[in-house]
Design an enzyme around this catalytic site. Structure first.
Site, short mmCIF file in Angstrom:
data_model
loop_
_atom_site.label_atom_id
_atom_site.label_comp_id
_atom_site.label_asym_id
_atom_site.label_seq_id
_atom_site.Cartn_x
_atom_site.Cartn_y
_atom_site.Cartn_z
N LYS A 119 44.73 37.54 36.79
CA LYS A 119 43.85 38.66 36.44
C LYS A 119 43.86 39.59 37.63
O LYS A 119 43.28 39.30 38.67
CB LYS A 119 42.43 38.15 36.16
CG LYS A 119 41.59 39.01 35.23
CD LYS A 119 41.37 40.45 35.64
CE LYS A 119 40.26 40.59 36.67
NZ LYS A 119 40.16 42.01 37.14
N GLU A 133 39.11 33.64 49.43
CA GLU A 133 39.38 34.51 50.59
C GLU A 133 38.40 35.67 50.43
O GLU A 133 38.64 36.55 49.61
CB GLU A 133 40.80 35.05 50.53
CG GLU A 133 41.85 34.09 51.03
CD GLU A 133 41.63 33.68 52.46
OE1 GLU A 133 41.99 32.56 52.79
OE2 GLU A 133 41.05 34.48 53.23
N CYS A 151 40.94 43.13 54.55
CA CYS A 151 39.95 42.09 54.88
C CYS A 151 40.04 41.74 56.36
O CYS A 151 39.13 41.12 56.90
CB CYS A 151 40.07 40.89 53.98
SG CYS A 151 41.74 40.47 53.56
N GLU A 170 30.29 43.82 55.77
CA GLU A 170 31.63 44.36 55.57
C GLU A 170 31.53 45.75 54.94
O GLU A 170 30.91 45.91 53.89
CB GLU A 170 32.44 43.44 54.67
CG GLU A 170 33.87 43.91 54.52
CD GLU A 170 34.75 42.91 53.81
OE1 GLU A 170 34.40 42.52 52.68
OE2 GLU A 170 35.80 42.53 54.38
P1 ADP Z 1 36.44 44.31 45.42
O1 ADP Z 1 36.17 45.21 44.25
O2 ADP Z 1 35.71 44.70 46.65
O3 ADP Z 1 37.89 43.98 45.61
P2 ADP Z 1 35.48 42.13 43.84
O4 ADP Z 1 35.11 40.80 44.36
O5 ADP Z 1 34.49 42.86 43.00
O6 ADP Z 1 35.83 42.92 45.14
O7 ADP Z 1 36.82 42.08 43.00
C1 ADP Z 1 37.94 41.29 43.29
C2 ADP Z 1 38.52 40.75 42.00
O8 ADP Z 1 37.54 39.94 41.37
C3 ADP Z 1 38.88 41.83 40.97
O9 ADP Z 1 40.06 41.43 40.28
C4 ADP Z 1 37.70 41.82 40.04
O10 ADP Z 1 38.01 42.26 38.74
C5 ADP Z 1 37.34 40.34 40.02
N1 ADP Z 1 35.95 40.04 39.64
C6 ADP Z 1 34.85 40.79 39.84
N2 ADP Z 1 33.76 40.18 39.34
C7 ADP Z 1 34.17 39.00 38.80
C8 ADP Z 1 33.51 37.91 38.14
N3 ADP Z 1 32.22 37.90 37.94
N4 ADP Z 1 34.26 36.87 37.74
C9 ADP Z 1 35.60 36.84 37.97
N5 ADP Z 1 36.27 37.83 38.57
C10 ADP Z 1 35.58 38.91 39.01
#
Ligand code: ADP
Length: 489
Positions: free
Chosen positions: A170, A245, A279, A378
């Site tokens: 994903k 990570e 990061c 961060e």
């Molecule tokens: P950032 O947007 O700062 O990279 P996120 O942690 O929001 O950090 O997003 C990183 C990844 O995690 C993206 O692919 C996002 O779609 C996914 N993501 C965000 N929320 C969820 C969730 N509740 N469950 C699983 N994946 C998620």
């Protein structure tokens, strides 16, 4: 589009989401599938259908396919990088570096496909051979962020695939088409249908559905601490493996004896490359050098801000409006709530071509203290905070005073200071006389404390995250032998 069982398909319910250029809001790259739990279920089913054959494929054969993807990426490096700049915003140079990391890691991991995967261990009993081997976890879910749209998916996909897992990826909603390109190349390289599936969509829908699917036995996640906690909680509830990570608050210590030009060059690169959206970005500088702050400001003032597609640009846009506004809010907090002083930058930029993108001037704070929010949280933007301290003990204490622990560095020619930093810094990655960014694929990557949960990506142990250790003993004595018992007992 999603890639499920070797076929490109739209989301079941036909929903889509927009993918736009961070440097030009008018540039729509495409409409991408917005998937839900039904699409994730299809992808998991396809992965399950492919598993038995992939499991039976010898590891060097799996490695051959990964090597071929590396070659294809090499052939198309400039095109993929140019597309990455358009989708993610980073400068062309950095985009080429991102693709190169995926190439390097493909070759590194395909090499590992012919390397030992276990130990031979002496048994205490005669005529008994004991050894370890790896076993895949099964179906694994990879959830990736947007800041390294090719490199990070490859950091997860190559070892996951090499270990014999089938994968559902994903990708981040801001960089879905880079992930699509990578998956296309995997198919072109001969990866069998169903072994690597791509489900596009939002984190809350597609991501969460992947995490909670009972047949996905492990999740490898790179992203924010907040999201990591949500994912870890669900994985914990279902007793699945999860590797994280997460964020960091990286730091460089500048000692009074540092080579100041080298320190300024390294810290400016560490803080402002990818507009601070790494990061490992240097978002704090613990400083003991009287000339450092002014020299950093002088360097930063030479930076050209603009679209990453312009080869002469140093600082490209932030990924989206939300992130830009979040960074601007941190700049406000730094000045008004924390009481730190801005030496340069601090404002959004919107003159001329910049009006179409998400730009912030490179920003340097000084007079920060270790406990301020801008020194603890961060920011993920072109902002760094200089924290003056009086001696090395204070410097190390300040550096270690956050909940995160990914990357730290020190500029010094004093061997004792360098050795103390290497030994005492609570960070998974430590550099001497080099910036906090710049990981190489053959080194373990990961952080201490809230940055992660103990796994390391890349490096010699990259497959640990994606495989089980099996302890195997073969008794060829033709009698019942009992460990720990004396003869005759
Ligand atoms: P950032 O947007 O700062 O990279 P996120 O942690 O929001 O950090 O997003 C990183 C990844 O995690 C993206 O692919 C996002 O779609 C996914 N993501 C965000 N929320 C969820 C969730 N509740 N469950 C699983 N994946 C998620």
């Amino acid at each position: 589009m999603n890639f499920i069982g070797g076929k490109w398909v739209p989301a079941r319910r036909g929903r889509t989401m927009e993918d736009r250029n961070p440097a030009d809001a008018d540039d729509l790259l495409g409409e991408v599938a917005r998937s839900d739990a039904g699409d994730v279920a299809d992808a998991v089913e396809a992965a399950q259908a492919a598993y038995a054959e992939w499991f039976a494929t010898p590891m060097p054969k799996r490695g051959d396919i990964i090597r071929r993807v590396g070659h294809l990426l090499e052939e198309q490096k400039d095109d993929v990088a140019a597309f990455m700049t358009r989708e993610m915003g980073k400068t062309l140079k950095e985009a080429r570096g991102d693709v190169q990391e995926g190439i390097d890691f493909a070759h590194y991991m395909s090499g590992q496909s012919r390397s030992p995967i276990g130990d031979t261990i002496p048994s205490e009993l005669p005529r008994k051979l004991s050894m370890t081997m790896r076993h895949p976890i099964g179906i694994v879910g990879l959830i990736t962020p947007w800041n390294f749209p090719i490199a990070i998916p490859t950091w997860k996909a190559w070892p996951a695939l090499l270990a014999g897992n089938c994968v559902v990826l994903k990708a981040a909603e801001d960089t879905p088409l880079c992930a699509q390109k990578l998956v296309e190349l995997c198919a072109e390289a001969g990866l069998p249908a169903g072994v690597l599936n791509l489900v596009q969509g939002t984190g809350e829908e597609a991501g969460a559905a992947l995490v909670s699917h009972p047949d996905v036995r492990a999740i490898s996640f790179t992203g924010s601490l907040e999201t990591g906690k949500i994912i870890a909680a669900e994985c914990g509830r279902q007793m699945k493996r999860y590797s994280m990570e997460l964020g960091s608050k990286n730091v460089t210590i500048v000692m009074p004896d540092a080579d100041i030009d080298l320190a300024v060059e390294g810290i400016a690169w560490g803080a402002f490359a990818t507009s601070g959206q790494r990061c490992t970005a240097t978002s704090r500088v613990v400083n003991l050098h009287p000339d450092f702050a002014d020299a950093l400001v002088a360097k930063v003032k030479t930076y050209k801000v603009g679209p990453g597609s312009d080869e002469s640009v140093d600082l490209a846009p932030l990924i989206n409006r939300t992130q830009r506004d979040r960074v601007l809010e941190y700049i406000r907090v730094g000045q008004e709530d924390d009481g730190a002083r801005i030496l340069t930058g601090g404002e959004p930029l919107s003159d001329g071509v910049l009006a179409k993108g998400n730009y912030i001037a490179p920003t340097v704070f000084t007079d920060a203290t270790p406990t301020m929010r801008i020194a603890q949280e961060e920011i993920f933007g072109p902002v760094t905070a200089v924290i003056p301290v009086g001696n090395l003990d204070e410097a190390i204490a300040a550096a270690n005073s956050t909940t995160y622990g990914l990357s730290a560095s020190i500029y010094t020619n004093d061997m004792t200071a360098a050795m103390r930093a290497v030994t005492e810094l609570e960070f998974g990655i430590v550099y001497v006389n080099a910036p906090t960014i710049g990981a190489e694929v053959q080194m373990p990557f990961g952080g201490m404390k809230s940055t992660g949960n103990g796994f390391r990506e890349a490096g010699p142990h990259a497959m640990d995250e994606f495989s089980e250790t099996k302890a195997v003993s073969i008794d060829f004595s033709h009698q019942l032998q009992k460990a720990q018992f004396r003869p005759g007992e």
